[in-house]
Design a protein around this motif. Sequence first.
Motif, mmCIF file in Angstrom:
data_model
loop_
_atom_site.group_PDB
_atom_site.id
_atom_site.type_symbol
_atom_site.label_atom_id
_atom_site.label_comp_id
_atom_site.label_asym_id
_atom_site.label_seq_id
_atom_site.Cartn_x
_atom_site.Cartn_y
_atom_site.Cartn_z
ATOM 1 N N TRP A 50 13.350 -1.005 -30.941
ATOM 2 C CA TRP A 50 13.850 -0.642 -29.618
ATOM 3 C C TRP A 50 15.285 -0.135 -29.679
ATOM 4 O O TRP A 50 15.670 0.776 -28.956
ATOM 5 C CB TRP A 50 13.793 -1.863 -28.683
ATOM 6 N N LEU A 51 16.088 -0.748 -30.542
ATOM 7 C CA LEU A 51 17.498 -0.361 -30.605
ATOM 8 C C LEU A 51 17.668 1.087 -31.050
ATOM 9 O O LEU A 51 18.648 1.739 -30.717
ATOM 10 C CB LEU A 51 18.280 -1.324 -31.513
ATOM 11 N N CYS A 52 16.690 1.627 -31.789
ATOM 12 C CA CYS A 52 16.723 3.052 -32.145
ATOM 13 C C CYS A 52 16.692 3.917 -30.883
ATOM 14 O O CYS A 52 17.339 4.961 -30.814
ATOM 15 C CB CYS A 52 15.517 3.429 -32.999
ATOM 16 N N PHE A 53 15.933 3.468 -29.912
ATOM 17 C CA PHE A 53 15.816 4.244 -28.674
ATOM 18 C C PHE A 53 17.055 4.077 -27.807
ATOM 19 O O PHE A 53 17.462 4.994 -27.106
ATOM 20 C CB PHE A 53 14.560 3.817 -27.909
ATOM 21 N N GLU A 54 17.654 2.861 -27.887
ATOM 22 C CA GLU A 54 18.873 2.617 -27.108
ATOM 23 C C GLU A 54 19.949 3.620 -27.496
ATOM 24 O O GLU A 54 20.687 4.122 -26.657
ATOM 25 C CB GLU A 54 19.367 1.191 -27.354
ATOM 26 N N GLN A 55 20.028 3.931 -28.803
ATOM 27 C CA GLN A 55 21.033 4.878 -29.274
ATOM 28 C C GLN A 55 20.806 6.273 -28.691
ATOM 29 O O GLN A 55 21.686 7.116 -28.703
ATOM 30 C CB GLN A 55 21.007 4.941 -30.808
ATOM 31 N N SER A 56 19.596 6.505 -28.195
ATOM 32 C CA SER A 56 19.303 7.795 -27.573
ATOM 33 C C SER A 56 19.336 7.711 -26.048
ATOM 34 O O SER A 56 18.807 8.579 -25.354
ATOM 35 C CB SER A 56 17.922 8.278 -28.009
ATOM 36 N N GLY A 57 19.914 6.633 -25.541
ATOM 37 C CA GLY A 57 20.100 6.513 -24.098
ATOM 38 C C GLY A 57 18.986 5.803 -23.363
ATOM 39 O O GLY A 57 19.032 5.698 -22.130
ATOM 40 N N VAL A 58 17.999 5.304 -24.065
ATOM 41 C CA VAL A 58 16.920 4.566 -23.398
ATOM 42 C C VAL A 58 17.357 3.113 -23.260
ATOM 43 O O VAL A 58 17.824 2.506 -24.221
ATOM 44 C CB VAL A 58 15.606 4.648 -24.208
ATOM 45 N N VAL A 59 17.218 2.589 -22.044
ATOM 46 C CA VAL A 59 17.651 1.204 -21.802
ATOM 47 C C VAL A 59 16.589 0.247 -22.343
ATOM 48 O O VAL A 59 15.413 0.368 -21.999
ATOM 49 C CB VAL A 59 17.857 0.965 -20.287
ATOM 50 N N PRO A 60 16.997 -0.700 -23.182
ATOM 51 C CA PRO A 60 16.010 -1.655 -23.717
ATOM 52 C C PRO A 60 15.387 -2.492 -22.600
ATOM 53 O O PRO A 60 16.055 -2.824 -21.629
ATOM 54 C CB PRO A 60 16.839 -2.546 -24.636
ATOM 55 N N GLU A 61 14.139 -2.788 -22.779
ATOM 56 C CA GLU A 61 13.427 -3.569 -21.764
ATOM 57 C C GLU A 61 12.972 -4.902 -22.338
ATOM 58 O O GLU A 61 12.624 -4.983 -23.511
ATOM 59 C CB GLU A 61 12.186 -2.795 -21.284
ATOM 60 N N ARG A 62 12.969 -5.903 -21.509
ATOM 61 C CA ARG A 62 12.402 -7.220 -21.812
ATOM 62 C C ARG A 62 13.076 -7.920 -23.004
ATOM 63 O O ARG A 62 12.457 -8.753 -23.651
ATOM 64 C CB ARG A 62 10.887 -7.110 -22.053
ATOM 65 N N PHE A 63 14.362 -7.587 -23.244
ATOM 66 C CA PHE A 63 15.040 -8.250 -24.360
ATOM 67 C C PHE A 63 15.259 -9.730 -24.088
ATOM 68 O O PHE A 63 15.308 -10.532 -25.019
ATOM 69 C CB PHE A 63 16.371 -7.546 -24.671
ATOM 70 N N ASP A 64 15.438 -10.081 -22.800
ATOM 71 C CA ASP A 64 15.618 -11.510 -22.503
ATOM 72 C C ASP A 64 14.347 -12.295 -22.844
ATOM 73 O O ASP A 64 14.401 -13.385 -23.406
ATOM 74 C CB ASP A 64 16.020 -11.724 -21.033
ATOM 75 N N GLU A 65 13.192 -11.688 -22.546
ATOM 76 C CA GLU A 65 11.925 -12.349 -22.902
ATOM 77 C C GLU A 65 11.760 -12.424 -24.423
ATOM 78 O O GLU A 65 11.246 -13.404 -24.958
ATOM 79 C CB GLU A 65 10.734 -11.586 -22.314
ATOM 80 N N LEU A 66 12.201 -11.363 -25.067
ATOM 81 C CA LEU A 66 12.103 -11.335 -26.531
ATOM 82 C C LEU A 66 13.005 -12.413 -27.144
ATOM 83 O O LEU A 66 12.612 -13.103 -28.098
ATOM 84 C CB LEU A 66 12.522 -9.955 -27.038
ATOM 85 N N ASP A 67 14.196 -12.608 -26.557
ATOM 86 C CA ASP A 67 15.111 -13.659 -27.040
ATOM 87 C C ASP A 67 14.476 -15.039 -26.859
ATOM 88 O O ASP A 67 14.563 -15.897 -27.741
ATOM 89 C CB ASP A 67 16.450 -13.609 -26.283
#
Lengths: 99, 185
Positions: B109-126
């Motif tokens: 997901w972080l690869c996409f964040e670098q392209s401006g995509v906001v990560p989703e559901r990271f709190d659930e992943l944590d």
Amino acid sequence: MRYHVELVALVREYLEQVEGLTDDDRAAIVDGVIEELSRDADRFLALRPLAHESFCFLYDYPHLTEKTLYDFDFVVDAQHLEMGVVRVVYVECTVKPSR
Amino acid sequence: MPLLLEDLAEETSASNRRLADRLDAEVQDLAERRSLSAREDLSAKGLDLAHLAIDFAISRVPQAEGLMRSAVAELRKEPTGDSAEGLLQAMLHAFESCQRLVRAARSFWLCFEQSGVVPERFDELDRAERRFEELAADAKLALEHRAGDWRPADPARLALGLQQAREGKTVKAEEARSWFRGAKS
């Protein structure tokens, strides 16, 4: 399932003589042990059975104060687990500086 | 003979490893494209895979908890010996593979964040990662406990405590809670 937790007086006597604890610490330890055992005694029996004492298990409870880590090992008799009762029969403690 | 449950845990480990390997390869691929200045728009297909990876990693939580519940039931029947240790090892591998899957999904997901995509559901992943850590710690402690053969420092006091308990000389939780309340030290 919630388990009824009982304790022998020897546990109280031991906690009383652990140096450096306040009565608030001791009450928090008793509360914490009762709470966790009442919830998960069957899991602890499965994960940490005592090979030399049938139907007993070891239960570890760390208690941190400002300067010290008190690491308690309790032995719990689960002979009456199926009836929903577990009994804390023994405790010993090792003490380490917390920093 | 290994239990069916042990086989299920090993299948879980294997499928987690396969997906984590695939995600790691995708991350590597994206990194190489950047280094060659051939950065292209990240495709909808890639984002679909990212969503799928997150969904899959989070969906492993109830499955892992179910494995542990079943393992506890099996260990109640046969708490020690090779069979118990084999089962616990399989559980530990399964929970560790779940942790690896979470990390791989997050990296992808972080690869996409670098392209401006906001990560989703990271709190659930944590939360999922913390739960897998707890389960793995339980399995590890159970294995260490079996290897260690813990003995009490004061066997006579343990014997007396057991005798008192079996004679019913105990106090109930409500009374024990009041032991150290009242007189402040």
